[in-house]
Design an enzyme around this catalytic site. Sequence first.
Site, PDB file in Angstrom:
ATOM      1  N   ARG A  21       0.858  -0.967   0.113  1.00  0.00           N
ATOM      2  CA  ARG A  21       0.003   0.100   0.019  1.00  0.00           C
ATOM      3  C   ARG A  21       0.850   1.109   0.092  1.00  0.00           C
ATOM      4  O   ARG A  21       1.678   1.302   0.870  1.00  0.00           O
ATOM      5  CB  ARG A  21      -0.799   0.070   1.277  1.00  0.00           C
ATOM      6  CG  ARG A  21      -1.918  -1.044   1.056  1.00  0.00           C
ATOM      7  CD  ARG A  21      -2.977  -1.003   2.532  1.00  0.00           C
ATOM      8  NE  ARG A  21      -3.911  -2.223   2.350  1.00  0.00           N
ATOM      9  CZ  ARG A  21      -4.589  -2.421   3.258  1.00  0.00           C
ATOM     10  NH1 ARG A  21      -4.721  -1.514   4.257  1.00  0.00           N
ATOM     11  NH2 ARG A  21      -5.681  -3.393   3.260  1.00  0.00           N
ATOM     12  N   SER A 112      -8.071  -1.157   0.915  1.00  0.00           N
ATOM     13  CA  SER A 112      -9.129  -1.469   2.078  1.00  0.00           C
ATOM     14  C   SER A 112      -9.919  -0.193   2.615  1.00  0.00           C
ATOM     15  O   SER A 112     -10.528   0.475   1.870  1.00  0.00           O
ATOM     16  CB  SER A 112      -8.582  -2.180   3.065  1.00  0.00           C
ATOM     17  OG  SER A 112      -9.514  -2.693   4.052  1.00  0.00           O
ATOM     18  N   HIS A 113      -9.655   0.249   3.753  1.00  0.00           N
ATOM     19  CA  HIS A 113     -10.383   1.131   4.432  1.00  0.00           C
ATOM     20  C   HIS A 113      -9.739   2.545   4.055  1.00  0.00           C
ATOM     21  O   HIS A 113     -10.259   3.564   4.929  1.00  0.00           O
ATOM     22  CB  HIS A 113     -10.543   0.960   5.753  1.00  0.00           C
ATOM     23  CG  HIS A 113      -9.202   0.650   6.398  1.00  0.00           C
ATOM     24  ND1 HIS A 113      -8.693  -0.423   6.353  1.00  0.00           N
ATOM     25  CD2 HIS A 113      -8.621   1.475   7.414  1.00  0.00           C
ATOM     26  CE1 HIS A 113      -7.561  -0.488   6.976  1.00  0.00           C
ATOM     27  NE2 HIS A 113      -7.427   0.746   7.654  1.00  0.00           N
ATOM     28  N   ASP A 276     -16.678  -0.960   4.368  1.00  0.00           N
ATOM     29  CA  ASP A 276     -15.638  -0.155   3.772  1.00  0.00           C
ATOM     30  C   ASP A 276     -15.170  -0.195   2.399  1.00  0.00           C
ATOM     31  O   ASP A 276     -15.834  -0.650   1.755  1.00  0.00           O
ATOM     32  CB  ASP A 276     -14.304  -0.657   4.786  1.00  0.00           C
ATOM     33  CG  ASP A 276     -13.749  -1.845   4.421  1.00  0.00           C
ATOM     34  OD1 ASP A 276     -14.418  -2.977   4.026  1.00  0.00           O
ATOM     35  OD2 ASP A 276     -12.541  -2.180   4.412  1.00  0.00           O
ATOM     36  N   ASP A 278     -13.139  -1.931   0.342  1.00  0.00           N
ATOM     37  CA  ASP A 278     -13.058  -3.110  -0.352  1.00  0.00           C
ATOM     38  C   ASP A 278     -14.186  -4.083   0.081  1.00  0.00           C
ATOM     39  O   ASP A 278     -13.992  -5.370  -0.451  1.00  0.00           O
ATOM     40  CB  ASP A 278     -11.606  -3.693  -0.495  1.00  0.00           C
ATOM     41  CG  ASP A 278     -11.250  -4.265   0.869  1.00  0.00           C
ATOM     42  OD1 ASP A 278     -11.659  -3.760   1.973  1.00  0.00           O
ATOM     43  OD2 ASP A 278     -10.278  -5.158   0.852  1.00  0.00           O
ATOM     44  N   ASP A 280     -14.604  -5.790   3.245  1.00  0.00           N
ATOM     45  CA  ASP A 280     -14.278  -6.810   4.113  1.00  0.00           C
ATOM     46  C   ASP A 280     -14.623  -6.461   5.440  1.00  0.00           C
ATOM     47  O   ASP A 280     -14.306  -7.243   6.623  1.00  0.00           O
ATOM     48  CB  ASP A 280     -12.756  -7.119   3.787  1.00  0.00           C
ATOM     49  CG  ASP A 280     -11.737  -6.421   4.109  1.00  0.00           C
ATOM     50  OD1 ASP A 280     -11.912  -5.076   4.450  1.00  0.00           O
ATOM     51  OD2 ASP A 280     -10.428  -6.719   4.159  1.00  0.00           O
ATOM     52  N   ARG A 281     -14.691  -5.080   5.869  1.00  0.00           N
ATOM     53  CA  ARG A 281     -15.131  -4.632   7.152  1.00  0.00           C
ATOM     54  C   ARG A 281     -16.531  -4.290   7.309  1.00  0.00           C
ATOM     55  O   ARG A 281     -17.320  -4.318   6.299  1.00  0.00           O
ATOM     56  CB  ARG A 281     -14.103  -3.514   7.627  1.00  0.00           C
ATOM     57  CG  ARG A 281     -12.849  -3.889   7.676  1.00  0.00           C
ATOM     58  CD  ARG A 281     -11.876  -2.424   8.020  1.00  0.00           C
ATOM     59  NE  ARG A 281     -10.340  -3.009   8.143  1.00  0.00           N
ATOM     60  CZ  ARG A 281      -9.492  -2.360   8.865  1.00  0.00           C
ATOM     61  NH1 ARG A 281      -9.989  -1.482   9.627  1.00  0.00           N
ATOM     62  NH2 ARG A 281      -8.286  -2.719   8.904  1.00  0.00           N
ATOM     63  N   LYS A 375     -11.907 -11.663   5.439  1.00  0.00           N
ATOM     64  CA  LYS A 375     -13.222 -11.114   6.285  1.00  0.00           C
ATOM     65  C   LYS A 375     -14.262 -10.616   5.300  1.00  0.00           C
ATOM     66  O   LYS A 375     -13.691 -10.417   4.064  1.00  0.00           O
ATOM     67  CB  LYS A 375     -12.610 -10.205   7.243  1.00  0.00           C
ATOM     68  CG  LYS A 375     -11.716  -9.040   6.452  1.00  0.00           C
ATOM     69  CD  LYS A 375     -10.928  -8.368   7.779  1.00  0.00           C
ATOM     70  CE  LYS A 375     -10.091  -7.135   6.981  1.00  0.00           C
ATOM     71  NZ  LYS A 375      -8.759  -7.117   7.684  1.00  0.00           N
TER      72      LYS A 375
END
Length: 542
Positions: A21, A112-113, A276, A278, A280-281, A375
Site C-alpha cells: 500500500r 481497504s479502508h 468499507d 473493499d 471486508d469490514r 473477512k
Amino acid sequence: MIRTVETKPYDDQKPGTSGLRKKVPVFQQPNYVENFIQSVFDSLEGFQGKELVIGGDGRYFNREVVQIAIAMAAANGFGSVIVGRGGILSTPAASNIIRKYNAFGGLVLSASHNPGGPHEDFGIKYNIGNGGPAPEKITDAIFARTKAIASYKIADIDAIDIDRIGEFDAGGMKVKIIDPVADYAELMESLFDFDAIRANFKYGFRMAFDAMHAVTGPYAKEILELRLGAPKGTARNFKPLPDFGGHHPDPNLVHAKHLYDEMMGPDAPDFGAASDGDGDRNLIIGKGIFVTPSDSLAILAANAHLAPGYAKGLKGIARSMPTSGAADRVAEKLGIGMYETPTGWKFFGNLLDAGMATICGEESAGTGSDHVREKDGLWAVLLWLNILAIRGESAKQIVEEHWATYGRNYYSRHDYEEVETARANALMDALRGKLGSLPGTSVGDLKIAAADDFQYDDPVDGSVSKNQGIRVMFEGGSRVVFRLSGTGTSGATLRVYIERYEPKDGNLGLETQSALADLIAAAETLAGIHAHTGRNKPTVIT
C-alpha cells in the site's frame, strides 16, 4: 507480441499485512506497478496455463492497473483471467471467485479502508489458491524479488473492454469479464435464511446500510433490496466512486458518525450497518446501541446456529490477539477450540483450511467464516439480519442478554495516526526493554500479572511469528496492548488496545471510556505516549 522491459528495483515494495500500500503517485512512478506484479509472478511456481482472478474496489487508478495486470498475466503464461466487470470485485467476492472456479490465485487491487483519489492510497495484494492472502513465506519472497528485479514481461495488446460481460482474447490468453455480484449473492443465499429475513422486512423491519460510495454498494443493492425486499433506499451511497465521494471509507464511529447519530436518534431504523472500501469490514449499530467488533464476533458465534449454513455448529473460533476475549467465553461454553493469532487475516487461513475454526474475527471490524478466506463485511451484516429475524428481538436486547450470560468485555482502541516512524519505533523499543521487570509491579491501583511481546506458534504448520504486539496483563483479567499497524501509507499508526472484563453479576452498564479510565492512564504511564509522540490524545477512538 511479448516485450521484455528492462527496469530497476524500488526499495520500498515490502508487502504489509494486506499487501503493498502506497499513495497513488508512488504507484504511478515508471515501472512501479509492473515491478511489483512481475515480482509476484516470479515468486510463484506452476501457474502456466492456469487461471488468475483480477479485481479491486474501484478506487482511483484501479482501472489502469487492471489493464496492466491483464497484459502481464498474458505475457507470463497464465491461460486465462477472470475480471469483475468494471474492474470491480470486493475482497471477499474475489476470494469466493478464486475458490469457486479453482483459480491459481488472484490480484486484489485495494487499500481497504484507506481513502482514495489522485493523491490518496492504492494497494495490490496477492491471494493464493485457497482464496486467502499470501502467507509470509510468499510475501517475503516477493519482497526479496522486488529488490533484485531487472526486467518484466508484458504483452502488447489492446485494452480490454472491462465494462462488457463476455470473453475476450488477450494475446492468446482468455479474458473472462463477469458480473462481480452474482456468484457472491448466490453464496450468501446458500448460507442464510433469506425467507426469514425477507419476512422481517415485509413486516416493517427497517435498516440503513451505508456502502460509503465503496465496493459493497452494488452487492448491498442486489442482496438487500432486490433479493431480500428491503425498501428502496436501504442501501445508501451505493455507487462506487474512485475517491469514495471525498470521504474516508472506514466504517468506524468517526467516519460513519452520521449513521451513529441517526441510530441514536428518536426515529432510528431497527438496525444500522456499513462496510468499507473493499467490502471486508463491517460496522454494526442497533437502535440505541453500538456493537463493538469484539462483541459482534462473540454474539455472531454464539448465535450462528440460527443460520442454515452453520446449523451443525462451529468447529472453532479464532480471533486476533488484540481482539477482546469476549469470544473466548463463547468457545468455552460451546466446548470448541479457541485460537488467538496475530493481526492479519492470512493467519486464519491455516485454521480454516484445517477445519479447526469456522468463524474468525478482528477488533478492527473484520469478521468472517470458512465460506471464503477473507473477512467479509456484508456476510457479517447478513448473519446479524438472520439472527434478528429468527430471535425476534432488537439488537440491543440481544447484546444485553449476551452480557448477562457471559459478562462484558469493556473494550476500546486508541489510534495515534501518522506518527513519525522513528518515534513510534522508539516507543515500542523502550517498552520491550522493560517487559521483564513489569510483572509484580503496579500502575496506580492496577497490579501487573504478566507482560510479553506476543509470539504465535501456528498449530497447523508450526511456523513462528514473533513481535506481534506488546501485552501488559493485569490481575483480574484487564490488559493493555500496544502495536504498530501495517495498513497505513504514511508514517506509523500506534494502536493501543484497552480491555477490562466485568463478570455477568457486575456493573454492565458503564460508559466505555469511563470504565477504562484507569487503564487508559496506565497505558500512558507505561509507554510514555505523549513524551514519545508529542500527542496529547488519540487521532481516533473506536
